[in-house]
Design a protein around this motif. Structure first.
Motif, short mmCIF file in Angstrom:
data_model
loop_
_atom_site.label_atom_id
_atom_site.label_comp_id
_atom_site.label_asym_id
_atom_site.label_seq_id
_atom_site.Cartn_x
_atom_site.Cartn_y
_atom_site.Cartn_z
N PRO A 122 -6.04 0.45 32.42
CA PRO A 122 -5.35 0.18 32.98
C PRO A 122 -4.20 -0.35 33.47
O PRO A 122 -3.52 -1.07 34.25
CB PRO A 122 -5.05 1.99 33.18
CG PRO A 122 -6.28 2.51 33.02
CD PRO A 122 -7.10 1.15 32.28
N GLN A 123 -5.76 -1.38 34.98
CA GLN A 123 -5.67 -1.88 35.66
C GLN A 123 -5.79 -3.80 34.98
O GLN A 123 -5.95 -4.60 35.93
CB GLN A 123 -6.65 -2.41 36.70
CG GLN A 123 -6.52 -0.45 37.17
CD GLN A 123 -5.20 -0.80 37.95
OE1 GLN A 123 -4.71 -0.93 38.50
NE2 GLN A 123 -5.04 1.29 37.79
N SER A 162 -11.66 2.30 29.14
CA SER A 162 -10.66 3.07 29.17
C SER A 162 -10.49 3.24 30.44
O SER A 162 -9.72 3.25 31.57
CB SER A 162 -11.34 4.38 29.36
OG SER A 162 -11.91 5.35 30.10
N SER A 163 -11.60 2.53 31.65
CA SER A 163 -10.91 2.77 32.61
C SER A 163 -10.49 1.22 33.59
O SER A 163 -9.97 1.45 34.32
CB SER A 163 -12.38 3.07 34.04
OG SER A 163 -13.19 1.94 33.52
#
Length: 77
Positions: free
Chosen positions: A26-27, A22-23
């Protein structure tokens, strides 16, 4: 007891894995672009701030009315 400890550690592993995913998710496009060799432009916060301040100053200058000469003479007297 073996089954309980396996369930606890498997659950902790699953939670840790989901937190990592999840971290990173997005990137992910940014990570891929950097891995392909595309360099991002440098972050210049002061330049952005200077442009914004100039824009605000121009708006303030444009919104003020020109002083009437008579008012200027009256204020000086």
């Amino acid at each position: 007891m073996l089954v309980l400890s396996f369930m606890i550690f498997a659950g902790a592993f699953a939670v840790a894995g989901m937190m990592i995913v999840s971290s990173i998710a997005p990137q992910w496009d940014r990570i891929v672009r950097l891995a392909m060799g595309n360099v991002e432009p440098a972050f210049q916060p002061l330049r952005t701030l200077a442009v914004a301040e100039r824009r605000i100053a121009v708006r303030r200058w444009a919104s003020t009315s020109a002083p009437v000469p008579a008012r200027r003479w009256n204020a000086a007297a």
